[in-house]
Design a protein around this motif. Sequence first.
Motif, PDB file in Angstrom:
ATOM      1  N   UNK A   1       0.817  -1.217   0.000  1.00  0.00           N
ATOM      2  CA  UNK A   1       0.000   0.000   0.000  1.00  0.00           C
ATOM      3  C   UNK A   1       0.852   1.269   0.000  1.00  0.00           C
ATOM      4  N   UNK A   2       1.798   1.367   0.930  1.00  0.00           N
ATOM      5  CA  UNK A   2       2.565   2.608   1.087  1.00  0.00           C
ATOM      6  C   UNK A   2       3.942   2.555   0.440  1.00  0.00           C
ATOM      7  N   UNK A   3       4.347   1.408  -0.063  1.00  0.00           N
ATOM      8  CA  UNK A   3       5.679   1.283  -0.638  1.00  0.00           C
ATOM      9  C   UNK A   3       6.669   0.690   0.350  1.00  0.00           C
ATOM     10  N   UNK A   4       6.751   1.286   1.544  1.00  0.00           N
ATOM     11  CA  UNK A   4       7.572   0.765   2.626  1.00  0.00           C
ATOM     12  C   UNK A   4       6.792   0.868   3.931  1.00  0.00           C
ATOM     13  N   UNK A   5       7.176   0.060   4.894  1.00  0.00           N
ATOM     14  CA  UNK A   5       6.601   0.189   6.232  1.00  0.00           C
ATOM     15  C   UNK A   5       7.668  -0.164   7.256  1.00  0.00           C
ATOM     16  N   UNK A   6       7.518   0.431   8.454  1.00  0.00           N
ATOM     17  CA  UNK A   6       8.397   0.113   9.559  1.00  0.00           C
ATOM     18  C   UNK A   6       7.676  -0.779  10.552  1.00  0.00           C
ATOM     19  N   UNK A   7       8.395  -1.786  11.051  1.00  0.00           N
ATOM     20  CA  UNK A   7       7.839  -2.692  12.057  1.00  0.00           C
ATOM     21  C   UNK A   7       8.687  -2.553  13.322  1.00  0.00           C
ATOM     22  N   UNK A   8       8.079  -2.013  14.397  1.00  0.00           N
ATOM     23  CA  UNK A   8       8.799  -1.791  15.651  1.00  0.00           C
ATOM     24  C   UNK A   8       8.600  -2.998  16.565  1.00  0.00           C
ATOM     25  N   UNK A   9       9.727  -3.640  16.969  1.00  0.00           N
ATOM     26  CA  UNK A   9       9.678  -4.836  17.798  1.00  0.00           C
ATOM     27  C   UNK A   9      10.337  -4.575  19.147  1.00  0.00           C
ATOM     28  N   UNK A  10       9.834  -5.269  20.180  1.00  0.00           N
ATOM     29  CA  UNK A  10      10.509  -5.351  21.459  1.00  0.00           C
ATOM     30  C   UNK A  10      11.536  -6.471  21.363  1.00  0.00           C
ATOM     31  N   UNK A  11      12.814  -6.159  21.574  1.00  0.00           N
ATOM     32  CA  UNK A  11      13.872  -7.148  21.369  1.00  0.00           C
ATOM     33  C   UNK A  11      13.762  -8.292  22.376  1.00  0.00           C
ATOM     34  N   UNK A  12      13.363  -7.991  23.622  1.00  0.00           N
ATOM     35  CA  UNK A  12      13.320  -9.029  24.648  1.00  0.00           C
ATOM     36  C   UNK A  12      12.145  -9.985  24.429  1.00  0.00           C
ATOM     37  N   UNK A  13      10.957  -9.462  24.152  1.00  0.00           N
ATOM     38  CA  UNK A  13       9.775 -10.326  23.993  1.00  0.00           C
ATOM     39  C   UNK A  13       9.602 -10.810  22.564  1.00  0.00           C
TER      40      UNK A  13
ATOM     41  N   UNK B   1      21.955  -7.980  16.141  1.00  0.00           N
ATOM     42  CA  UNK B   1      20.727  -8.622  15.658  1.00  0.00           C
ATOM     43  C   UNK B   1      20.829  -8.817  14.156  1.00  0.00           C
ATOM     44  N   UNK B   2      20.623 -10.073  13.729  1.00  0.00           N
ATOM     45  CA  UNK B   2      20.616 -10.385  12.310  1.00  0.00           C
ATOM     46  C   UNK B   2      19.178 -10.396  11.799  1.00  0.00           C
ATOM     47  N   UNK B   3      19.020 -10.111  10.504  1.00  0.00           N
ATOM     48  CA  UNK B   3      17.670 -10.057   9.956  1.00  0.00           C
ATOM     49  C   UNK B   3      17.012 -11.437   9.976  1.00  0.00           C
ATOM     50  N   UNK B   4      17.812 -12.527   9.912  1.00  0.00           N
ATOM     51  CA  UNK B   4      17.225 -13.865   9.989  1.00  0.00           C
ATOM     52  C   UNK B   4      16.486 -14.064  11.313  1.00  0.00           C
ATOM     53  N   UNK B   5      17.005 -13.459  12.394  1.00  0.00           N
ATOM     54  CA  UNK B   5      16.336 -13.558  13.687  1.00  0.00           C
ATOM     55  C   UNK B   5      14.997 -12.836  13.659  1.00  0.00           C
ATOM     56  N   UNK B   6      14.962 -11.655  13.062  1.00  0.00           N
ATOM     57  CA  UNK B   6      13.701 -10.910  12.975  1.00  0.00           C
ATOM     58  C   UNK B   6      12.700 -11.664  12.102  1.00  0.00           C
ATOM     59  N   UNK B   7      13.176 -12.303  11.053  1.00  0.00           N
ATOM     60  CA  UNK B   7      12.288 -13.099  10.217  1.00  0.00           C
ATOM     61  C   UNK B   7      11.654 -14.230  11.012  1.00  0.00           C
ATOM     62  N   UNK B   8      12.410 -14.840  11.933  1.00  0.00           N
ATOM     63  CA  UNK B   8      11.853 -15.917  12.752  1.00  0.00           C
ATOM     64  C   UNK B   8      10.774 -15.402  13.709  1.00  0.00           C
ATOM     65  N   UNK B   9      10.874 -14.129  14.098  1.00  0.00           N
ATOM     66  CA  UNK B   9       9.856 -13.571  14.989  1.00  0.00           C
ATOM     67  C   UNK B   9       8.471 -13.572  14.365  1.00  0.00           C
ATOM     68  N   UNK B  10       8.395 -13.674  13.038  1.00  0.00           N
ATOM     69  CA  UNK B  10       7.100 -13.622  12.369  1.00  0.00           C
ATOM     70  C   UNK B  10       6.213 -14.797  12.783  1.00  0.00           C
ATOM     71  N   UNK B  11       6.820 -15.882  13.281  1.00  0.00           N
ATOM     72  CA  UNK B  11       6.023 -17.016  13.768  1.00  0.00           C
ATOM     73  C   UNK B  11       5.143 -16.611  14.948  1.00  0.00           C
ATOM     74  N   UNK B  12       5.560 -15.577  15.711  1.00  0.00           N
ATOM     75  CA  UNK B  12       4.825 -15.184  16.908  1.00  0.00           C
ATOM     76  C   UNK B  12       3.658 -14.249  16.613  1.00  0.00           C
ATOM     77  N   UNK B  13       3.593 -13.714  15.420  1.00  0.00           N
ATOM     78  CA  UNK B  13       2.560 -12.711  15.122  1.00  0.00           C
ATOM     79  C   UNK B  13       1.198 -13.374  14.969  1.00  0.00           C
ATOM     80  N   UNK B  14       0.193 -12.803  15.638  1.00  0.00           N
ATOM     81  CA  UNK B  14      -1.142 -13.400  15.648  1.00  0.00           C
ATOM     82  C   UNK B  14      -1.755 -13.472  14.260  1.00  0.00           C
ATOM     83  N   UNK B  15      -1.459 -12.490  13.404  1.00  0.00           N
ATOM     84  CA  UNK B  15      -2.063 -12.478  12.076  1.00  0.00           C
ATOM     85  C   UNK B  15      -1.527 -13.582  11.182  1.00  0.00           C
TER      86      UNK B  15
END
Length: 754
Positions: A63-75, A382-396
């Motif tokens: 929709x917007x071209x880019x988006x930012x996703x703000x994560x809590x590093x600990x949780x 923090x590596x981007x592969x780690x952030x990619x794994x966080x997607x498993x936790x997202x409710x959507x």
Amino acid sequence: MKRGITLLFNLVFFIPTIILSIMVWVDYTDQLDANLNRELTSERELFFLDRGNKVLGITHDSDSGLKGELYDVKTEKLIKEIPLYSNIHSQIVSAYQNGRLILVTNNAEDQLEMNMIDSEGGVQELAQGKLEISGFIDNNVFSWLGKVIVMGTEGDKTPYIAEINQGKLQKVELNNNQLLPSRPTYMRLVQGSFESSAAMPMFEVDLHDGRTAYVSGVLNDQGLPLTYVKKGEESSFDAEDRAAHQFAEQYGRDQTSLLKVDSDYPEQVRYYDAAAEKWGAVLPTPMPVYQAKLYLLNDEETLIAGSNTKDEAEGHVLGYLYNEKTREFTDVSAIVSMLTYDNLNDRKLHFYKDVGDDLLYYSNSTASTAWMNVREGAFGLLYQEKVQQWQHHREENHRSFQTFMDYFKQGDGLIINWVIWIIIPLVLFGALAILPPILRAKHRRGLEQGVTLTGTITQMSQTGTYINNQPQVRFMVRFLDEGQTKEIAIKKVISHIDRIQVGDQILISYNRSKNKAMILNAADAAESVKPRTIEEAVLTKIDFIGTAQRGSALMLHFEAAGHAYSIPVVQAAGFEYQTGERATLIQVGEQPRLLEYGSLSARARSTAERLTLQGEITRIQPCGVTIQDRQLMVLEVLISHGQERIRKVNSEFVPRGLNVQAGSIIQVSVRKEELDREVRLLQGRQGGGKVTSVEFAGTTGDRPLARITVRRGDEEYLIEQSIEPVYGVEVGDELWIAYDEHTREAVIVNYAVN
């Protein structure tokens, strides 16, 4: 027995509902899996916030071209999504100021978006639509000593400089009479002036009176750039040096002890006197740093990184933070050593640090990000592969009632059919049992109460009502009844292809008591009017109507088989319609259009396999040209082809009053060969290229077929495609292309003027 048959009929009727329910569930789960897979594989540019406790990932958004996703590093939980409006190039310039992250993007309207993001995800947009640039963002926006510097041109061609410093935006238009002695006409970057060895960043400005001026890239305490006007006897090199010396002196920057990497082996950092152009001693780092790289952080500090051995292949990476004010070094090898030496050569690696802050950050494009407290020695990576794994936790990304409702609200064809087939058994069985007898009885009564007569149509006109896209027509029918000539009006919905016209004889059922009638034996099927191809049409006359950006709006007059046809087109720059040439036209209803024009090669291509796809209008640009009550507009359309979404630009003459708006879905006809090539090339590399030659070979539709040679670096690429005539392509144009380095094929992604 009868009840059993009815029950069986009802169960059979539920079979589509069951099948569609299974298909809906499979489609829902497939979409979840596809979304999760896309999130797992999407690249994100990472930036730490909140002293390393949070991280912002920048990724693409439809929709917007880019988006930012703000994560809590600990949780590892998503806190907030932030839309970052960007054009298709998705370029970003970043900086840290006062603990906040500044991200600069270029939106679809070529306006800069300057988002200042705090640790809670709060966003302040600084530009507010006030800054326009032409070209790519990395040619106009720069980061220097923690500041963000912009050079651009207003819509009236007025050059300006803007600066973000300490979270505040200042803009200066250079046509201010107090700055320069004559009106500025053009501004360009002084090459190398943003490097560490340069005293000051500068821009070169052409003045209206023929002179040349230099302006500083940073603003002084009064919010103005420093200026220097080249003297008549000075060479350009002397003027640049004198301007840099003057600017550095006024700005308080010591240009006699700058830091610069000595290009001689083993490439150590030395002091450098830019005014005298003389080298000084090697910077005395606690441990020698070889094959060094310099990163300007702020007004006081510079990062020196490199190898601990003269041959970088034999050693490891180390780094020091050098305070030019106190002449002190801080060992930051803990964070720098996380990188390879090859990483240090990557132009997408950036280091950030505010003056007085104890946190040093780096962002290595889509690979990693890190922070270090330079006083305490603590650090995080923090590596981007780690952030990619966080997607498993997202409710959507998980099956739930909410995600199913989100899927249901999409309302695509499968969902609509599913809902219809649920409603049909529950609601329509009763109606199906009652309505047919009622309609049959009404029709039978009408026939019984009337007499069948032959009538002649004397008039016919549309009422303006449409049922199932078929027009309701009011017929005036004259007939003879009991020796008297009568005329009566009958309304009936007819098909577009019913060949009914004034003078035709038809059968009617006439009710004498009510003085009403209905037409008998009407056509059952409804089909669209088929287009008619007109071969060997000769171009006899060309009328010039006006200019349309780089093209010319024309009215072409053709003759074929004794008939005349007039077609509005846009003639691209460098392409020329000529009288006497032959073309093939296509006519739908009363509206003729150009199917192909020109050489046999163009005709062969126009008969190639074509696809009709759905496209969503995303942008409309009126061109200010009207021909026969039809407005010329440039439509930007997003075409869906399988899993691919492709942006196309096409000009159309749209009838005045026709409701065309962003979000409208239209049918788009494309050549399969050209579409397949474009899909293939768009999956590869993209970049800028300069047009070196353009040749034309007729048209497909009203778009010229072009053979374009583009030079990118030392390589040439060949483009063979139809082009948008309003924008056109000329030698010297800078195009954004998708290209294949092996086949040397390319396709236009963005024209020089759109």
